[in-house]
Write an enzyme that holds these catalytic residues in place. Structure first.
Site, PDB file in Angstrom:
ATOM      1  N   SER A  27      60.487  11.693 100.126  1.00 31.46           N
ATOM      2  CA  SER A  27      61.724  11.540  99.364  1.00 31.46           C
ATOM      3  C   SER A  27      61.484  10.811  98.048  1.00 31.46           C
ATOM      4  O   SER A  27      62.002  11.198  96.994  1.00 31.46           O
ATOM      5  CB  SER A  27      62.764  10.771 100.193  1.00 31.46           C
ATOM      6  N   ARG A  31      61.549  12.179  93.827  1.00 29.11           N
ATOM      7  CA  ARG A  31      62.353  11.533  92.792  1.00 29.11           C
ATOM      8  C   ARG A  31      61.467  11.006  91.661  1.00 29.11           C
ATOM      9  O   ARG A  31      61.818  11.132  90.482  1.00 29.11           O
ATOM     10  CB  ARG A  31      63.193  10.431  93.430  1.00 29.11           C
ATOM     11  N   SER A 169      75.094  13.324 102.399  1.00 28.19           N
ATOM     12  CA  SER A 169      73.893  14.006 101.913  1.00 28.19           C
ATOM     13  C   SER A 169      73.307  13.250 100.739  1.00 28.19           C
ATOM     14  O   SER A 169      73.923  13.163  99.675  1.00 28.19           O
ATOM     15  CB  SER A 169      74.213  15.444 101.499  1.00 28.19           C
ATOM     16  N   GLN A 171      70.837  14.282  99.075  1.00 26.90           N
ATOM     17  CA  GLN A 171      70.489  15.272  98.062  1.00 26.90           C
ATOM     18  C   GLN A 171      71.679  15.582  97.157  1.00 26.90           C
ATOM     19  O   GLN A 171      71.532  15.704  95.940  1.00 26.90           O
ATOM     20  CB  GLN A 171      69.968  16.546  98.725  1.00 26.90           C
ATOM     21  N   ASP A 318      66.412  13.614 109.817  1.00 27.58           N
ATOM     22  CA  ASP A 318      65.082  14.226 109.853  1.00 27.58           C
ATOM     23  C   ASP A 318      64.283  13.830 111.087  1.00 27.58           C
ATOM     24  O   ASP A 318      63.335  14.525 111.462  1.00 27.58           O
ATOM     25  CB  ASP A 318      64.293  13.851 108.594  1.00 27.58           C
ATOM     26  N   LYS A 345      69.041  23.133 108.321  1.00 22.88           N
ATOM     27  CA  LYS A 345      67.805  22.605 107.757  1.00 22.88           C
ATOM     28  C   LYS A 345      66.831  23.767 107.553  1.00 22.88           C
ATOM     29  O   LYS A 345      67.239  24.917 107.432  1.00 22.88           O
ATOM     30  CB  LYS A 345      67.244  21.511 108.665  1.00 22.88           C
ATOM     31  N   ARG A 349      67.638  23.647 113.748  1.00 21.98           N
ATOM     32  CA  ARG A 349      66.827  22.723 114.543  1.00 21.98           C
ATOM     33  C   ARG A 349      67.437  22.421 115.908  1.00 21.98           C
ATOM     34  O   ARG A 349      66.716  22.065 116.842  1.00 21.98           O
ATOM     35  CB  ARG A 349      66.570  21.433 113.746  1.00 21.98           C
TER      36      ARG A 349
END
EC number: 2.5.1.19
Length: 432
Positions: A27, A31, A169, A171, A318, A345, A349
């Site tokens: 992550s 970025r 989220s 994201q 995750d 995802k 999942r």
């Protein structure tokens, strides 16, 4: 373990012991790659993630005019465009990376031009409508294909907005903050469930100013970014697989060096200690707003269960596959609800975890938003299908360590999306 290009065979283990140095946090690497590509000057990033996804972000930044040099010592040097992207001559290929596609869409939205994002078959099934809404409110024009990629962003002048995220989220939050960096005015984002804050730390590291309220974050548009030198902390989501492996054996002993200990992600450690894992944090320090520490880990005398519901799943989304994969070995079982996001995802999942647990002989109850895995079960070695999802492949490699007989994992090469070294490291710590 033995392998060919598509499978891994995992033998049962008696314990896990040793020391592991994890690749850089995925992550954070994403970025840093994006902001370094936009900034003025040359950023030097040590311990950058070895996974394929963040390298998709680097490739996209090169297509936008940044210069990327991968040094022999592993340091990534990114010379940015000093605030002005060039019009790419090709599609921006995000590979398997939803993080790249969603967050970079926000970053380019304030830059005049046309940017077309593409990805692999898995990525083209993942929802992109969630970023289209706020970016179009700000003035960008987004074209989707049935709500998915390929996605085209027509960038240009943006205006600041006040936006409340309809889903938890990081994201989506990042896409809005990145767009706000180039917008006219101050953009404020409200989130009912506070998500991981790597974007806020990264923006500040590169020189941007943000204001944090109780449930909100604001960024003023028109701020310039300056290059940094940074070492990316070890990836806590990758550490989760080794932490869960340690849970399986009462006499396990592991040391995980220089792991990211961001408080917005520490929920994972709370859940695993609640299940019986013994964790001691050593050498805790802060770098660019991110906490880094060494974890000393010992196994559970009693492997308890867990109930992961409400706002909890969003905080460890995750890591849920590997927790579910070891759930049959627990005393009390594991219940996961309010986790419907798992279905969109890299794969569905929920369905895959249920399918593969049943293939190993477990009883599982599937819900639309999760599952219940009773405890006190014994898994048998079997054939597992990862469906080319990296976290599924790694989750069931961990579950296989305590199974009766060997387990064959199809699509094991998907682990390279986030953790190319995974199977080698797992083999090194597995005592047989």
């Amino acid at each position: 373990m033995s392998s060919n290009s598509t499978t891994q065979t995992v033998q049962p283990a008696r314990t896990v012991r040793g020391s592991v140095r994890l690749p850089g946090d995925k992550s954070i690497s994403h970025r840093y790659a994006m902001l370094a590509g936009l900034a003025k000057g040359t950023s030097r990033l040590a311990n950058f993630s070895t996974g394929a996804d963040p390298h998709s972000s680097l490739a996209c930044m090169e297509a936008l005019g940044a210069t990327v040099v991968k040094r022999d010592d592993g340091v990534i040097e990114v010379t940015g465009v000093a605030g002005t992207f060039q019009q790419p001559t090709r599609d921006l290929d995000c590979g398997n990376s939803g993080s790249t596609m969603r967050m970079l869409a926000g970053l380019v939205a304030s830059h005049p031009g046309t940017y077309t994002f593409v990805g692999d078959a898995s990525l083209t099934k993942r929802p992109m409508q969630r970023i289209k809404g706020p970016l179009e409110q700000m003035g960008a024009r987004i074209e989707l294909t049935d709500g998915h990629a390929p996605m085209t962003v027509h960038g240009g002048p943006l205006k600041a907005i006040d936006f409340s995220t309809p889903i938890a989220s990081a994201q989506v939050k990042t896409a809005v903050l990145f767009a706000g960096l180039g917008a006219d005015g101050t953009t404020t984002l409200q989130e009912a469930v506070r998500t991981r804050d790597h974007s806020e730390h990264a923006l500040r590291a590169f020189g941007a100013e943000l204001e944090r309220g109780r449930d909100s974050i604001s960024i003023r548009g028109g701020q310039a970014l300056t290059a940094i030198e940074a070492t990316v902390p070890g990836d806590l989501s990758s550490a989760a697989f080794f932490l869960c492996a340690a849970l399986l054996f009462p006499d396990s002993q592991l040391v995980l060096d220089d792991v990211g200990m961001n408080p917005s992600r520490s929920t994972l450690l709370d859940v695993l200690t609640g299940m019986g894992l013994k964790i001691t944090v050593l050498n805790l320090e802060e770098k660019h707003g991110e906490m880094i520490g060494t974890l000393q880990v010992n196994g559970a005398e009693v492997l308890k269960g867990a109930e992961i519901t409400g706002t909890l799943p969003a905080l460890i989304i995750d890591e849920l596959p590997v927790i579910a994969a070891i759930a049959p070995y627990t005393r009390d079982g594991v219940t996961i609800r309010d986790a419907k996001e798992l279905r969109v995802k890299e794969s569905d999942r929920i369905a895959l975890v249920v399918q593969n647990l049943r293939a190993m002989g477990a009883e599982v109850e599937e819900f639309e938003d999760g599952m219940h895995v009773p405890g006190g079960q014994t898994l048998r070695g079997g054939v597992v299908d990862s469906a080319d999802d990296h976290r599924i492949a790694m989750a069931f490699a961990v579950a296989a360590l305590r199974a009766e007989g060997e387990t064959v994992i199809h699509g094991a090469e998907a682990a390279a999306i986030s953790f190319p070294e995974f199977f080698t490291l797992l083999n090194e710590i597995a005592g047989r």
